[in-house]
Motif scaffolding. Structure first.
Motif, PDB file in Angstrom:
ATOM      1  N   ALA A  68       0.847  -1.186   0.000  1.00  0.00           N
ATOM      2  CA  ALA A  68       0.000   0.000   0.000  1.00  0.00           C
ATOM      3  C   ALA A  68       0.885   1.238   0.000  1.00  0.00           C
ATOM      4  O   ALA A  68       1.889   1.288   0.687  1.00  0.00           O
ATOM      5  N   LEU A  69       0.487   2.199  -0.783  1.00  0.00           N
ATOM      6  CA  LEU A  69       1.193   3.473  -0.856  1.00  0.00           C
ATOM      7  C   LEU A  69       0.159   4.553  -0.662  1.00  0.00           C
ATOM      8  O   LEU A  69      -0.796   4.647  -1.429  1.00  0.00           O
ATOM      9  N   SER A  70       0.296   5.344   0.389  1.00  0.00           N
ATOM     10  CA  SER A  70      -0.653   6.401   0.670  1.00  0.00           C
ATOM     11  C   SER A  70       0.091   7.686   0.959  1.00  0.00           C
ATOM     12  O   SER A  70       1.218   7.660   1.432  1.00  0.00           O
ATOM     13  N   GLY A  71      -0.568   8.805   0.682  1.00  0.00           N
ATOM     14  CA  GLY A  71       0.089  10.081   0.919  1.00  0.00           C
ATOM     15  C   GLY A  71      -0.914  11.184   1.116  1.00  0.00           C
ATOM     16  O   GLY A  71      -2.084  11.068   0.748  1.00  0.00           O
ATOM     17  N   ALA A  72      -0.442  12.266   1.705  1.00  0.00           N
ATOM     18  CA  ALA A  72      -1.250  13.465   1.894  1.00  0.00           C
ATOM     19  C   ALA A  72      -0.399  14.651   1.502  1.00  0.00           C
ATOM     20  O   ALA A  72       0.793  14.686   1.796  1.00  0.00           O
ATOM     21  N   ALA A  73      -1.000  15.601   0.828  1.00  0.00           N
ATOM     22  CA  ALA A  73      -0.290  16.817   0.447  1.00  0.00           C
ATOM     23  C   ALA A  73      -1.144  18.009   0.808  1.00  0.00           C
ATOM     24  O   ALA A  73      -2.366  17.957   0.754  1.00  0.00           O
ATOM     25  N   ARG A  74      -0.489  19.066   1.184  1.00  0.00           N
ATOM     26  CA  ARG A  74      -1.199  20.299   1.495  1.00  0.00           C
ATOM     27  C   ARG A  74      -0.469  21.434   0.820  1.00  0.00           C
ATOM     28  O   ARG A  74       0.735  21.384   0.607  1.00  0.00           O
ATOM     29  N   GLY A  75      -1.217  22.470   0.475  1.00  0.00           N
ATOM     30  CA  GLY A  75      -0.590  23.620  -0.160  1.00  0.00           C
ATOM     31  C   GLY A  75      -1.434  24.858   0.029  1.00  0.00           C
ATOM     32  O   GLY A  75      -2.646  24.812  -0.104  1.00  0.00           O
ATOM     33  N   ALA A  76      -0.805  25.976   0.398  1.00  0.00           N
ATOM     34  CA  ALA A  76      -1.515  27.237   0.553  1.00  0.00           C
ATOM     35  C   ALA A  76      -0.941  28.305  -0.371  1.00  0.00           C
ATOM     36  O   ALA A  76      -1.681  29.079  -0.947  1.00  0.00           O
ATOM     37  N   VAL A  77       0.371  28.371  -0.508  1.00  0.00           N
ATOM     38  CA  VAL A  77       0.981  29.364  -1.382  1.00  0.00           C
ATOM     39  C   VAL A  77       1.991  28.737  -2.322  1.00  0.00           C
ATOM     40  O   VAL A  77       2.550  29.402  -3.170  1.00  0.00           O
ATOM     41  N   SER A  78       2.237  27.478  -2.167  1.00  0.00           N
ATOM     42  CA  SER A  78       3.263  26.836  -2.974  1.00  0.00           C
ATOM     43  C   SER A  78       2.654  25.730  -3.821  1.00  0.00           C
ATOM     44  O   SER A  78       1.462  25.469  -3.759  1.00  0.00           O
ATOM     45  N   ALA A  79       3.503  25.092  -4.576  1.00  0.00           N
ATOM     46  CA  ALA A  79       3.066  23.974  -5.402  1.00  0.00           C
ATOM     47  C   ALA A  79       3.556  22.663  -4.795  1.00  0.00           C
ATOM     48  O   ALA A  79       4.651  22.591  -4.257  1.00  0.00           O
ATOM     49  N   VAL A  80       2.720  21.663  -4.865  1.00  0.00           N
ATOM     50  CA  VAL A  80       3.075  20.308  -4.479  1.00  0.00           C
ATOM     51  C   VAL A  80       2.934  19.482  -5.744  1.00  0.00           C
ATOM     52  O   VAL A  80       1.855  19.434  -6.341  1.00  0.00           O
ATOM     53  N   ASP A  81       4.023  18.873  -6.182  1.00  0.00           N
ATOM     54  CA  ASP A  81       4.035  18.134  -7.437  1.00  0.00           C
ATOM     55  C   ASP A  81       4.478  16.706  -7.134  1.00  0.00           C
ATOM     56  O   ASP A  81       5.640  16.464  -6.834  1.00  0.00           O
ATOM     57  N   LEU A  82       3.550  15.760  -7.205  1.00  0.00           N
ATOM     58  CA  LEU A  82       3.835  14.374  -6.838  1.00  0.00           C
ATOM     59  C   LEU A  82       3.621  13.465  -8.039  1.00  0.00           C
ATOM     60  O   LEU A  82       2.543  13.459  -8.640  1.00  0.00           O
ATOM     61  N   HIS A  83       4.656  12.718  -8.363  1.00  0.00           N
ATOM     62  CA  HIS A  83       4.592  11.729  -9.438  1.00  0.00           C
ATOM     63  C   HIS A  83       4.970  10.377  -8.834  1.00  0.00           C
ATOM     64  O   HIS A  83       5.989  10.267  -8.161  1.00  0.00           O
ATOM     65  N   THR A  84       4.134   9.375  -9.064  1.00  0.00           N
ATOM     66  CA  THR A  84       4.424   8.032  -8.560  1.00  0.00           C
ATOM     67  C   THR A  84       4.366   7.034  -9.707  1.00  0.00           C
ATOM     68  O   THR A  84       3.659   7.247 -10.691  1.00  0.00           O
ATOM     69  N   VAL A 124      -3.587   5.460  -2.252  1.00  0.00           N
ATOM     70  CA  VAL A 124      -4.551   6.517  -1.958  1.00  0.00           C
ATOM     71  C   VAL A 124      -3.765   7.798  -1.724  1.00  0.00           C
ATOM     72  O   VAL A 124      -2.863   7.834  -0.886  1.00  0.00           O
ATOM     73  N   GLN A 125      -4.098   8.844  -2.462  1.00  0.00           N
ATOM     74  CA  GLN A 125      -3.467  10.149  -2.312  1.00  0.00           C
ATOM     75  C   GLN A 125      -4.560  11.157  -1.987  1.00  0.00           C
ATOM     76  O   GLN A 125      -5.586  11.203  -2.656  1.00  0.00           O
ATOM     77  N   LYS A 126      -4.357  11.954  -0.933  1.00  0.00           N
ATOM     78  CA  LYS A 126      -5.301  13.004  -0.557  1.00  0.00           C
ATOM     79  C   LYS A 126      -4.581  14.345  -0.618  1.00  0.00           C
ATOM     80  O   LYS A 126      -3.464  14.484  -0.126  1.00  0.00           O
ATOM     81  N   ASN A 127      -5.222  15.339  -1.222  1.00  0.00           N
ATOM     82  CA  ASN A 127      -4.677  16.690  -1.311  1.00  0.00           C
ATOM     83  C   ASN A 127      -5.673  17.674  -0.729  1.00  0.00           C
ATOM     84  O   ASN A 127      -6.867  17.580  -1.024  1.00  0.00           O
TER      85      ASN A 127
END
Length: 165
Positions: free
Chosen positions: A1-17, A31-34
């Motif tokens: 299982a591969l899970s992640g969470a990303a948050r962003g308010a003023v920046s960029a979050v760039d996720l490639h899997t 499962v990825q949650k942003n």
């Protein structure tokens, strides 16, 4: 299982899997949650590949994103490359705003708009937060989610009586 969470308010979050199934009988679940607000920008590109020898593979990929403000942006691209026969593979993505009807539901029960928004964001991220093995990291991630709620809607909320994540 591969899970992640990303948050962003003023920046960029760039996720490639990339998950590659090379032999028969492989299984994966991602499962990825942003959660994005302000001028934040989240990008998710996930690849699941079942090579020709990967028969009987079971692979699931899901990306869910919550956008809290008009200036926030999310780009998602879940991708399946299936070369093998006899596989069970799924992928999907959702992008949604915070549900104002749910906020109203909380308010109708005497819970402030700020506390309702916090609870909804925290609840959204909980599926991934449950997998974090360190309590301190969980608490920092929950606090980071609180920071994403627009400033005019937030104030210090006492969550000490709430169940832990």
């Amino acid at each position: 299982a591969l899970s992640g969470a990303a948050r962003g308010a003023v920046s960029a979050v760039d996720l490639h899997t990339a998950i590659r199934h090379l032999t028969a009988g492989c299984e994966s679940s991602q499962v990825q949650k942003n959660v994005v607000s302000g001028k934040g920008h989240a990008v998710f590109r996930g690849l699941i590949r079942a090579n020709g020898e990967a028969a009987e593979t079971i692979a699931n990929q899901l990306c869910r994103s919550m956008v809290l403000t008009d200036g926030a942006k999310v780009d998602v691209s879940p991708c399946l490359e299936i070369i093998a026969d006899d596989v069970q593979c799924t992928h999907g993505a959702t992008v949604a705003d915070l549900d104002e009807e749910k906020v109203f539901y909380f308010q109708a029960r005497g819970i402030s708009s700020e506390a309702a928004r916090f609870a909804l964001v925290r609840g959204f991220a909980d599926e991934v937060l449950q997998l974090v093995p360190y309590e301190g990291a969980k608490l920092r991630m929950a606090a980071a989610a609180m920071d994403l709620i627009p400033a005019k809607q937030t104030k210090r909320i006492d969550t000490s009586g709430w169940s832990s994540i």
